[in-house]
Scaffold this motif. Sequence first.
Motif, PDB file in Angstrom:
ATOM      1  N   ARG A 112       0.815  -1.223   0.000  1.00 11.88           N
ATOM      2  CA  ARG A 112       0.000   0.000   0.000  1.00 11.88           C
ATOM      3  C   ARG A 112       0.848   1.273   0.000  1.00 11.88           C
ATOM      4  O   ARG A 112       0.315   2.379   0.024  1.00 11.88           O
ATOM      5  N   GLY A 113       2.149   1.104   0.026  1.00  5.93           N
ATOM      6  CA  GLY A 113       3.038   2.257  -0.010  1.00  5.93           C
ATOM      7  C   GLY A 113       3.455   2.784   1.344  1.00  5.93           C
ATOM      8  O   GLY A 113       4.183   3.774   1.422  1.00  5.93           O
ATOM      9  N   TRP A 114       2.982   2.149   2.433  1.00  2.86           N
ATOM     10  CA  TRP A 114       3.365   2.602   3.772  1.00  2.86           C
ATOM     11  C   TRP A 114       4.814   2.220   4.060  1.00  2.86           C
ATOM     12  O   TRP A 114       5.283   1.138   3.697  1.00  2.86           O
ATOM     13  N   THR A 115       5.515   3.115   4.769  1.00  2.07           N
ATOM     14  CA  THR A 115       6.905   2.856   5.127  1.00  2.07           C
ATOM     15  C   THR A 115       6.979   2.054   6.423  1.00  2.07           C
ATOM     16  O   THR A 115       6.289   2.353   7.391  1.00  2.07           O
ATOM     17  N   HIS A 116       7.829   1.019   6.420  1.00  2.00           N
ATOM     18  CA  HIS A 116       8.074   0.196   7.602  1.00  2.00           C
ATOM     19  C   HIS A 116       9.578   0.071   7.815  1.00  2.00           C
ATOM     20  O   HIS A 116      10.372   0.338   6.900  1.00  2.00           O
ATOM     21  N   TYR A 117       9.949  -0.355   9.005  1.00  2.00           N
ATOM     22  CA  TYR A 117      11.370  -0.454   9.343  1.00  2.00           C
ATOM     23  C   TYR A 117      11.673  -1.798   9.995  1.00  2.00           C
ATOM     24  O   TYR A 117      10.927  -2.278  10.862  1.00  2.00           O
ATOM     25  N   TRP A 118      12.777  -2.420   9.564  1.00  2.00           N
ATOM     26  CA  TRP A 118      13.319  -3.612  10.212  1.00  2.00           C
ATOM     27  C   TRP A 118      14.550  -3.197  11.010  1.00  2.00           C
ATOM     28  O   TRP A 118      15.446  -2.542  10.472  1.00  2.00           O
ATOM     29  N   ILE A 119      14.591  -3.593  12.278  1.00  2.00           N
ATOM     30  CA  ILE A 119      15.782  -3.357  13.103  1.00  2.00           C
ATOM     31  C   ILE A 119      16.554  -4.668  13.203  1.00  2.00           C
ATOM     32  O   ILE A 119      16.004  -5.698  13.591  1.00  2.00           O
ATOM     33  N   GLY A 120      17.831  -4.610  12.869  1.00  2.00           N
ATOM     34  CA  GLY A 120      18.653  -5.813  12.954  1.00  2.00           C
ATOM     35  C   GLY A 120      19.575  -5.933  11.760  1.00  2.00           C
ATOM     36  O   GLY A 120      19.336  -5.364  10.692  1.00  2.00           O
ATOM     37  N   GLY A 121      20.651  -6.688  11.936  1.00  2.00           N
ATOM     38  CA  GLY A 121      21.616  -6.845  10.865  1.00  2.00           C
ATOM     39  C   GLY A 121      22.554  -5.670  10.788  1.00  2.00           C
ATOM     40  O   GLY A 121      22.813  -4.981  11.776  1.00  2.00           O
ATOM     41  N   GLY A 122      23.072  -5.411   9.626  1.00  2.00           N
ATOM     42  CA  GLY A 122      24.032  -4.337   9.454  1.00  2.00           C
ATOM     43  C   GLY A 122      25.461  -4.817   9.620  1.00  2.00           C
ATOM     44  O   GLY A 122      25.736  -6.015   9.732  1.00  2.00           O
ATOM     45  N   THR A 123      26.379  -3.882   9.641  1.00  2.00           N
ATOM     46  CA  THR A 123      27.808  -4.177   9.741  1.00  2.00           C
ATOM     47  C   THR A 123      28.325  -3.747  11.100  1.00  2.00           C
ATOM     48  O   THR A 123      28.159  -2.586  11.490  1.00  2.00           O
ATOM     49  N   PRO A 124      28.961  -4.674  11.858  1.00  2.00           N
ATOM     50  CA  PRO A 124      29.456  -4.286  13.179  1.00  2.00           C
ATOM     51  C   PRO A 124      30.647  -3.346  13.096  1.00  2.00           C
ATOM     52  O   PRO A 124      31.517  -3.497  12.231  1.00  2.00           O
ATOM     53  N   ILE A 125      30.665  -2.363  13.988  1.00  2.00           N
ATOM     54  CA  ILE A 125      31.788  -1.430  14.107  1.00  2.00           C
ATOM     55  C   ILE A 125      32.497  -1.752  15.419  1.00  2.00           C
ATOM     56  O   ILE A 125      31.954  -1.545  16.508  1.00  2.00           O
ATOM     57  N   HIS A 126      33.701  -2.305  15.332  1.00  2.00           N
ATOM     58  CA  HIS A 126      34.422  -2.768  16.515  1.00  2.00           C
ATOM     59  C   HIS A 126      35.353  -1.687  17.050  1.00  2.00           C
ATOM     60  O   HIS A 126      35.869  -0.865  16.284  1.00  2.00           O
ATOM     61  N   ASP A 127      35.585  -1.730  18.350  1.00  2.00           N
ATOM     62  CA  ASP A 127      36.628  -0.860  18.886  1.00  2.00           C
ATOM     63  C   ASP A 127      37.990  -1.520  18.667  1.00  2.00           C
ATOM     64  O   ASP A 127      38.085  -2.685  18.293  1.00  2.00           O
ATOM     65  N   SER A 128      39.044  -0.782  18.906  1.00  2.00           N
ATOM     66  CA  SER A 128      40.394  -1.259  18.589  1.00  2.00           C
ATOM     67  C   SER A 128      41.141  -1.771  19.815  1.00  2.00           C
ATOM     68  O   SER A 128      42.312  -2.171  19.696  1.00  2.00           O
ATOM     69  N   ASN A 129      40.499  -1.783  20.978  1.00  2.00           N
ATOM     70  CA  ASN A 129      41.191  -2.218  22.188  1.00  2.00           C
ATOM     71  C   ASN A 129      41.392  -3.728  22.175  1.00  2.00           C
ATOM     72  O   ASN A 129      40.514  -4.492  21.756  1.00  2.00           O
ATOM     73  N   ARG A 130      42.525  -4.171  22.684  1.00  2.00           N
ATOM     74  CA  ARG A 130      42.908  -5.580  22.576  1.00  2.00           C
ATOM     75  C   ARG A 130      42.537  -6.410  23.796  1.00  2.00           C
ATOM     76  O   ARG A 130      42.752  -7.626  23.798  1.00  2.00           O
ATOM     77  N   ASP A 131      42.002  -5.777  24.839  1.00  2.00           N
ATOM     78  CA  ASP A 131      41.676  -6.524  26.054  1.00  2.00           C
ATOM     79  C   ASP A 131      40.179  -6.798  26.177  1.00  2.00           C
ATOM     80  O   ASP A 131      39.695  -7.155  27.248  1.00  2.00           O
ATOM     81  N   THR A 132      39.429  -6.653  25.081  1.00  2.00           N
ATOM     82  CA  THR A 132      37.971  -6.744  25.136  1.00  2.00           C
ATOM     83  C   THR A 132      37.451  -8.091  24.642  1.00  2.00           C
ATOM     84  O   THR A 132      38.167  -8.857  23.975  1.00  2.00           O
ATOM     85  N   ASP A 133      36.174  -8.338  24.951  1.00  2.00           N
ATOM     86  CA  ASP A 133      35.512  -9.538  24.457  1.00  2.00           C
ATOM     87  C   ASP A 133      35.444  -9.540  22.935  1.00  2.00           C
ATOM     88  O   ASP A 133      35.636 -10.581  22.283  1.00  2.00           O
ATOM     89  N   VAL A 134      35.203  -8.381  22.342  1.00  2.00           N
ATOM     90  CA  VAL A 134      35.101  -8.270  20.889  1.00  2.00           C
ATOM     91  C   VAL A 134      36.405  -8.690  20.218  1.00  2.00           C
ATOM     92  O   VAL A 134      36.416  -9.488  19.270  1.00  2.00           O
ATOM     93  N   HIS A 135      37.521  -8.175  20.718  1.00  2.00           N
ATOM     94  CA  HIS A 135      38.813  -8.492  20.113  1.00  2.00           C
ATOM     95  C   HIS A 135      39.178  -9.955  20.319  1.00  2.00           C
ATOM     96  O   HIS A 135      39.699 -10.613  19.402  1.00  2.00           O
ATOM     97  N   ALA A 136      38.923 -10.488  21.497  1.00  2.00           N
ATOM     98  CA  ALA A 136      39.267 -11.886  21.773  1.00  2.00           C
ATOM     99  C   ALA A 136      38.570 -12.827  20.798  1.00  2.00           C
ATOM    100  O   ALA A 136      39.188 -13.741  20.233  1.00  2.00           O
ATOM    101  N   VAL A 137      37.279 -12.627  20.588  1.00  2.00           N
ATOM    102  CA  VAL A 137      36.526 -13.502  19.693  1.00  2.00           C
ATOM    103  C   VAL A 137      36.999 -13.343  18.256  1.00  2.00           C
ATOM    104  O   VAL A 137      37.083 -14.325  17.502  1.00  2.00           O
TER     105      VAL A 137
END
Length: 251
Positions: A192-217
């Motif tokens: 019908r032309g109505w705008t809707h939004y999906w939340i989720g996905g995308g590209t992760p932006i990681h921090d550069s610290n080496r002592d984090t959970d993100v870096h370890a994985v």
Amino acid sequence: MQILLITNDDGIHSSGLMALKQAVEGLGRIIVIAPDRDNSAVSHSLTMDRPLKVTEIHHDTYMVNGTPTDCVALGIKKILNSKPALLLSGINAGANLGDDISYSGTVSAAIEGTMYSIPSMAISATGDPPYDFHGAGKAARMIAEKILENGLPDNTLVNMNVPPRHKQNRIKITRQGRRLWKDSIHETRDPRGWTHYWIGGGTPIHDSNRDTDVHAVREDFISITPLQLDLTNHTGVDFLKKHWDLKSVLD
């Protein structure tokens, strides 16, 4: 016999839940209390606008039409006759790292257990489908045994992320990092032309610290992050006391 309480946010029929149950067999009496459907990203929500139904679908296996936090609260207050020796939440299908922890139903179930002074751990299998639940389960059992033997500090839970290419001896104790998402809200239109939004996905932006959970994985290490219930920024307390002249405002 000591009791191990298992829950999750992916639902009672999740492969990760069954893998976790199998992985910790023999450590005690295992009782599963999990949502009847996927509750990903519900955070620490409680259901307060309707009554909840608990269904025993197998011996020591219960299904709740509510959130992971509901499951833990009902389990401790109504279903179990004694306090669990350990609460395990997972195995989640996907990582719970960095900023995502704030949204995670998996981690929030472990937070709820910690609030009742139950040693608690959240477990997630990182990477892409099909997830390595078997490998994550083996790692979860190893850490569960450590917790049962040595305990945890007061008001502290463990958040564990297991990458698919990990080795059992590659473990890092980490702090929570930052992981924001780019293009995580998608715009679409219905017929019908109505705008809707999906939340989720995308590209992760990681921090550069080496002592984090993100870096370890990212480096294929199993990440073990101790989290605390106290969200107070104590450095912030000192800053506000020093730089905010609240006395003159109140006067």
